[in-house]
Structure formats: structure tokens, C-alpha cells
Design a protein around this motif. Structure first.
Motif, PDB file in Angstrom:
ATOM      1  N   LEU A 135       0.821  -1.212   0.000  1.00 29.12           N
ATOM      2  CA  LEU A 135       0.000   0.000   0.000  1.00 29.12           C
ATOM      3  C   LEU A 135       0.855   1.261   0.000  1.00 29.12           C
ATOM      4  O   LEU A 135       0.516   2.237  -0.670  1.00 29.12           O
ATOM      5  CB  LEU A 135      -0.944  -0.004   1.203  1.00 29.12           C
ATOM      6  N   VAL A 136       1.958   1.225   0.726  1.00 27.01           N
ATOM      7  CA  VAL A 136       2.868   2.375   0.747  1.00 27.01           C
ATOM      8  C   VAL A 136       3.386   2.653  -0.662  1.00 27.01           C
ATOM      9  O   VAL A 136       3.396   3.804  -1.119  1.00 27.01           O
ATOM     10  CB  VAL A 136       4.031   2.139   1.739  1.00 27.01           C
ATOM     11  N   LYS A 137       3.784   1.610  -1.371  1.00 27.38           N
ATOM     12  CA  LYS A 137       4.274   1.790  -2.745  1.00 27.38           C
ATOM     13  C   LYS A 137       3.184   2.349  -3.655  1.00 27.38           C
ATOM     14  O   LYS A 137       3.445   3.221  -4.477  1.00 27.38           O
ATOM     15  CB  LYS A 137       4.805   0.464  -3.312  1.00 27.38           C
ATOM     16  N   GLU A 138       1.970   1.849  -3.495  1.00 28.02           N
ATOM     17  CA  GLU A 138       0.864   2.312  -4.334  1.00 28.02           C
ATOM     18  C   GLU A 138       0.557   3.784  -4.074  1.00 28.02           C
ATOM     19  O   GLU A 138       0.371   4.566  -5.015  1.00 28.02           O
ATOM     20  CB  GLU A 138      -0.380   1.450  -4.078  1.00 28.02           C
ATOM     21  N   ILE A 139       0.508   4.173  -2.815  1.00 28.21           N
ATOM     22  CA  ILE A 139       0.249   5.581  -2.472  1.00 28.21           C
ATOM     23  C   ILE A 139       1.357   6.462  -3.036  1.00 28.21           C
ATOM     24  O   ILE A 139       1.088   7.500  -3.647  1.00 28.21           O
ATOM     25  CB  ILE A 139       0.119   5.748  -0.942  1.00 28.21           C
ATOM     26  N   ALA A 140       2.611   6.048  -2.844  1.00 26.94           N
ATOM     27  CA  ALA A 140       3.743   6.836  -3.345  1.00 26.94           C
ATOM     28  C   ALA A 140       3.724   6.923  -4.871  1.00 26.94           C
ATOM     29  O   ALA A 140       3.968   7.988  -5.444  1.00 26.94           O
ATOM     30  CB  ALA A 140       5.062   6.228  -2.864  1.00 26.94           C
ATOM     31  N   ARG A 141       3.408   5.825  -5.533  1.00 27.69           N
ATOM     32  CA  ARG A 141       3.359   5.803  -7.001  1.00 27.69           C
ATOM     33  C   ARG A 141       2.331   6.788  -7.535  1.00 27.69           C
ATOM     34  O   ARG A 141       2.529   7.428  -8.572  1.00 27.69           O
ATOM     35  CB  ARG A 141       3.054   4.391  -7.502  1.00 27.69           C
ATOM     36  N   LEU A 142       1.242   6.936  -6.802  1.00 23.21           N
ATOM     37  CA  LEU A 142       0.167   7.829  -7.233  1.00 23.21           C
ATOM     38  C   LEU A 142       0.330   9.258  -6.704  1.00 23.21           C
ATOM     39  O   LEU A 142      -0.574  10.066  -6.818  1.00 23.21           O
ATOM     40  CB  LEU A 142      -1.194   7.251  -6.813  1.00 23.21           C
ATOM     41  N   GLY A 143       1.500   9.540  -6.132  1.00 23.82           N
ATOM     42  CA  GLY A 143       1.812  10.900  -5.699  1.00 23.82           C
ATOM     43  C   GLY A 143       1.350  11.265  -4.306  1.00 23.82           C
ATOM     44  O   GLY A 143       1.417  12.427  -3.914  1.00 23.82           O
ATOM     45  N   GLY A 144       0.902  10.279  -3.525  1.00 20.81           N
ATOM     46  CA  GLY A 144       0.458  10.552  -2.159  1.00 20.81           C
ATOM     47  C   GLY A 144       1.625  10.677  -1.190  1.00 20.81           C
ATOM     48  O   GLY A 144       2.750  10.261  -1.481  1.00 20.81           O
ATOM     49  N   ASP A 145       1.357  11.230  -0.050  1.00 19.34           N
ATOM     50  CA  ASP A 145       2.351  11.442   1.001  1.00 19.34           C
ATOM     51  C   ASP A 145       2.424  10.206   1.893  1.00 19.34           C
ATOM     52  O   ASP A 145       1.443   9.872   2.565  1.00 19.34           O
ATOM     53  CB  ASP A 145       1.968  12.671   1.823  1.00 19.34           C
ATOM     54  N   VAL A 146       3.554   9.538   1.906  1.00 18.82           N
ATOM     55  CA  VAL A 146       3.731   8.343   2.738  1.00 18.82           C
ATOM     56  C   VAL A 146       4.658   8.597   3.922  1.00 18.82           C
ATOM     57  O   VAL A 146       5.062   7.654   4.604  1.00 18.82           O
ATOM     58  CB  VAL A 146       4.242   7.138   1.900  1.00 18.82           C
ATOM     59  N   SER A 147       4.955   9.851   4.196  1.00 17.83           N
ATOM     60  CA  SER A 147       5.919  10.172   5.258  1.00 17.83           C
ATOM     61  C   SER A 147       5.466   9.704   6.639  1.00 17.83           C
ATOM     62  O   SER A 147       6.305   9.510   7.524  1.00 17.83           O
ATOM     63  CB  SER A 147       6.216  11.674   5.278  1.00 17.83           C
ATOM     64  N   ARG A 148       4.176   9.464   6.836  1.00 18.52           N
ATOM     65  CA  ARG A 148       3.686   8.950   8.128  1.00 18.52           C
ATOM     66  C   ARG A 148       3.893   7.454   8.274  1.00 18.52           C
ATOM     67  O   ARG A 148       3.687   6.906   9.359  1.00 18.52           O
ATOM     68  CB  ARG A 148       2.199   9.249   8.283  1.00 18.52           C
ATOM     69  N   PHE A 149       4.283   6.790   7.189  1.00 13.31           N
ATOM     70  CA  PHE A 149       4.367   5.336   7.195  1.00 13.31           C
ATOM     71  C   PHE A 149       5.785   4.788   7.110  1.00 13.31           C
ATOM     72  O   PHE A 149       5.996   3.590   7.297  1.00 13.31           O
ATOM     73  CB  PHE A 149       3.554   4.767   6.025  1.00 13.31           C
ATOM     74  N   VAL A 150       6.748   5.653   6.765  1.00  8.18           N
ATOM     75  CA  VAL A 150       8.133   5.224   6.568  1.00  8.18           C
ATOM     76  C   VAL A 150       9.084   6.233   7.207  1.00  8.18           C
ATOM     77  O   VAL A 150       8.681   7.348   7.533  1.00  8.18           O
ATOM     78  CB  VAL A 150       8.466   5.063   5.061  1.00  8.18           C
ATOM     79  N   THR A 151      10.338   5.841   7.341  1.00 10.44           N
ATOM     80  CA  THR A 151      11.349   6.756   7.861  1.00 10.44           C
ATOM     81  C   THR A 151      11.629   7.836   6.805  1.00 10.44           C
ATOM     82  O   THR A 151      11.339   7.646   5.626  1.00 10.44           O
ATOM     83  CB  THR A 151      12.662   6.021   8.181  1.00 10.44           C
ATOM     84  N   PRO A 152      12.206   8.962   7.209  1.00 13.67           N
ATOM     85  CA  PRO A 152      12.539  10.004   6.227  1.00 13.67           C
ATOM     86  C   PRO A 152      13.447   9.497   5.103  1.00 13.67           C
ATOM     87  O   PRO A 152      13.268   9.870   3.944  1.00 13.67           O
ATOM     88  CB  PRO A 152      13.242  11.074   7.071  1.00 13.67           C
ATOM     89  N   GLU A 153      14.377   8.614   5.432  1.00 18.14           N
ATOM     90  CA  GLU A 153      15.297   8.077   4.414  1.00 18.14           C
ATOM     91  C   GLU A 153      14.553   7.216   3.394  1.00 18.14           C
ATOM     92  O   GLU A 153      14.813   7.301   2.190  1.00 18.14           O
ATOM     93  CB  GLU A 153      16.414   7.261   5.085  1.00 18.14           C
TER      94      GLU A 153
END
Length: 165
Positions: A135-153
């Protein structure tokens, strides 16, 4: 020495994974993070990128916990990987009932292969239960903000991957 193995593809490493790793360090003296090669899943990140992400985060966690954390890529059976690293405990994270069904089958098969290796389930923190790498990859692929789900790096790595698409 109590050695635990926490396997996964970590494509990418999420805060849910970090939660499980952090709590697993309280259970073992050495925690091996088994990064599965698993070509069938078609990972977004290369094995080298995934290992680097996990190593960077685990270095911080090891310093805080005092537990030795080792990153170990593998492509063989999980039980064979456990034998390679000397693990007597396999650590798995659970998010929901759907995870349990799959994991229940895996435990049965792993115990049939070697009943001396135990599997321990850790429930994801309530704030992290919905996080899934897919889901994180899908959100990121579609331009969504995933910063709440992963580290900054990891967030930067995702932004870099999808900026090229």
C-alpha cells in the motif's frame, strides 16, 4: 545466546517493520533481519537498496537497544535460513486476521520441516496496523504522502524511485 530471525522482503521498510524490529530486540540477544530476495514478487527496490535501507535503520536501533542486529539476504527456505544464522526463533509481525491465516499455514509447514524452531508473533502497534509495503508503494506511485508510514530516508528513496517513472 538467543538468536531470532525476522524475515521479510522489506520493499520498502516501513514503520510497522521498525516497530516489530524494536520490540523483537527485547526478546533476543541477536536479531537477524532476513531480507528475502523473492524475485516472484517483483520488488520495487533492488536487493542492495533494501539491505541498505534496513541496515541504516537497524544501526540506529541496535545502538539504542544494545541488541546485535545483523542483516542477512536470503533466497532459500526460511527454515534453511534459520539454520544458517543459528536462529531458534522466527519472529513474525501480524496486522490483522488475514495475516494470521497465512502465517498459521506457514508455521505448520515450518514446524513440519523443523519442530525445534519456534515462531513468535508480535502484533503491530495499533497506530501501525494498516501499514503494508504494498500500500505504501501504491500511495507513493500515485503521488500521495507516505511520510507517516516510513522513515525520512525511505520516503526520500520512494520519491526518487517514482520521480523517474
Amino acid at each position: 545466546m538467543r538468536i531470532g530471525l525476522y524475515p521479510g522482503t522489506f520493499d520498502p521498510l516501513t514503520l510497522g517493520h521498525v516497530d516489530i524490529i524494536t520490540r523483537a530486540t527485547a526478546l533476543v540477544d541477536r536479531l537477524v533481519i532476513g531480507v528475502a530476495i523473492n524475485r516472484d514478487k517483483g520488488p520495487l527496490f533492488t536487493l542492495e537498496e533494501r539491505v541498505a535501507m534496513v541496515e541504516a535503520e537497524c544501526a540506529k536501533l541496535a545502538a539504542r537497544s544494545g541488541t546485535e542486529i545483523v542483516v542477512h539476504p536470503f533466497e532459500n527456505l526460511l527454515i534453511d535460513c534459520a539454520h544458517e544464522v543459528g536462529a531458534k526463533v522466527i519472529i513474525r509481525g501480524l496486522r490483522a486476521v488475514a495475516d494470521f491465516e497465512y502465517e498459521f499455514q506457514m508455521v505448520g509447514m515450518n514446524r513440519a520441516l523443523d519442530d525445534s524452531i519456534e515462531t513468535v508473533f508480535l502484533m503491530a502497534d495499533a497506530r501501525r496496523q494498516a501499514i503494508a509495503s504494498k500500500l505504501v508503494k501504491e500511495i507513493a506511485r500515485l503521488g500521495g504522502d507516505v511520510s507517516r508510514f516510513v522513515t525520512p530516508e525511505v520516503n526520500e528513496a520512494l520519491l526518487g524511485k517514482f520521480a523517474r517513472c
